[in-house]
Design a protein around this motif. Structure first.
Motif, short mmCIF file in Angstrom:
data_model
loop_
_atom_site.label_atom_id
_atom_site.label_comp_id
_atom_site.label_asym_id
_atom_site.label_seq_id
_atom_site.Cartn_x
_atom_site.Cartn_y
_atom_site.Cartn_z
N TYR A 1 10.39 -7.31 3.91
CA TYR A 1 10.04 -5.94 3.55
C TYR A 1 11.01 -5.25 2.59
CZ TYR A 1 6.19 -5.86 6.80
OH TYR A 1 5.00 -6.12 7.43
N GLY B 1 9.40 1.32 -0.39
CA GLY B 1 8.24 1.46 -1.25
C GLY B 1 8.02 0.32 -2.21
N GLU C 1 6.90 -3.27 -3.24
CA GLU C 1 6.06 -4.37 -2.75
C GLU C 1 6.73 -5.69 -3.10
OE1 GLU C 1 1.92 -4.29 -3.60
OE2 GLU C 1 1.82 -2.11 -3.32
N PRO D 1 1.84 -6.01 1.58
CA PRO D 1 2.07 -4.56 1.65
C PRO D 1 3.56 -4.25 1.82
CG PRO D 1 0.28 -5.20 3.09
CD PRO D 1 0.91 -6.47 2.59
N SER D 2 3.98 -3.13 1.24
CA SER D 2 5.37 -2.71 1.36
C SER D 2 5.63 -2.20 2.78
CB SER D 2 5.67 -1.60 0.36
OG SER D 2 5.02 -0.40 0.74
N ASN E 1 6.62 0.73 3.56
CA ASN E 1 6.01 2.05 3.66
C ASN E 1 4.51 1.97 3.96
OD1 ASN E 1 8.48 3.17 3.13
ND2 ASN E 1 8.03 3.73 1.03
N GLU E 2 3.80 1.05 3.30
CA GLU E 2 2.37 0.90 3.55
C GLU E 2 2.08 0.41 4.97
OE1 GLU E 2 0.71 -0.24 -0.87
OE2 GLU E 2 1.71 -1.80 0.29
N ARG E 3 2.92 -0.47 5.46
CA ARG E 3 2.70 -1.08 6.76
C ARG E 3 3.12 -0.18 7.93
NH1 ARG E 3 -0.12 -5.40 7.75
NH2 ARG E 3 1.03 -6.63 6.26
N SER F 1 0.87 7.81 5.98
CA SER F 1 0.59 8.21 4.60
C SER F 1 -0.35 9.40 4.63
CB SER F 1 -0.06 7.04 3.86
OG SER F 1 -0.39 7.39 2.56
#
Length: 194
Positions: free
Chosen positions: A29, A101, A103, A108-109, A111-113, A117
């Motif tokens: 990550y 943030g 990738e 997914p980064s 933050n996305e995981r 959001s």
């Protein structure tokens, strides 16, 4: 896990047996592997750990990665990070936001995981990072940022966290009740902890 049995199993030599498995997560990550001393801090089996190191030695970035990793892997666990100044607290907050943030390798980064959001990173009035709940009943985890030199220490009252880190802990603190108040924020067993 290691934290619960290391002292009993290895005694004072526990540092020589620190696992490196968490580096799989941090590499995936954040594209960062923790140094040996950072791994020892992450897996430290004692209630209190102190790091004294020079500028540029990886204290802030390493600590930011360790906090984010720990909270991501412990549902329902809140963390309080206290720094001598708001600027220093925001440095840790920005490190998590910026490194999280990016990738890596087409997945997914961080933050996305893990981060809610679009409002997972709150910068004012008090910095905070909100994590996505893992399951029904999980309130979601948070990393809260406060200043150690805050003369209004009452702002910590009613805050419940599972872990606390203090950056620049040996600086002069204007309010002598700061450290007992921080200790009072730590709660008991987390029902969502894996």
């Amino acid at each position: 896990g290691f934290r619960n049995t290391a002292l009993e199993q290895y005694g004072a030599a526990w540092v020589e047996h620190v696992p490196t498995a968490i580096n799989v997560f941090t590499r995936y990550y954040f594209n960062i592997e923790l140094f040996t001393w950072q791994l020892a801090l992450y897996y430290c089996p004692t209630e209190l750990a102190v790091i004294v190191a020079g500028r540029g030695s990886g204290k802030t970035v390493g600590l930011a990665i360790m906090i984010a990793t720990y909270i991501a892997l412990h549902p329902g666990e809140n963390h309080l990070h206290v720094s001598i100044s708001l600027d220093q607290a925001l440095l840790t907050w920005r490190t998590i936001r910026d490194l999280g943030g990016v990738e890596m390798y087409g997945h997914p980064s961080f933050n996305e995981r893990f981060i809610i959001s679009p409002k997972g990173y709150i910068s004012s009035p008090y910095p905070e990072i909100r994590f996505i709940p893992w399951a029904v009943g999980d309130p979601g985890s948070r990393i809260l940022f406060r200043t150690l030199g805050d003369t209004h220490i009452e702002r910590l009252r009613s805050m419940e966290v599972g872990t606390v880190t203090v950056d620049e802990a040996f600086r002069k603190v204007p309010n002598p009740s700061t450290y007992p108040q921080l200790r009072g924020c730590i709660r008991g067993i987390n029902q969502f902890k894996l």
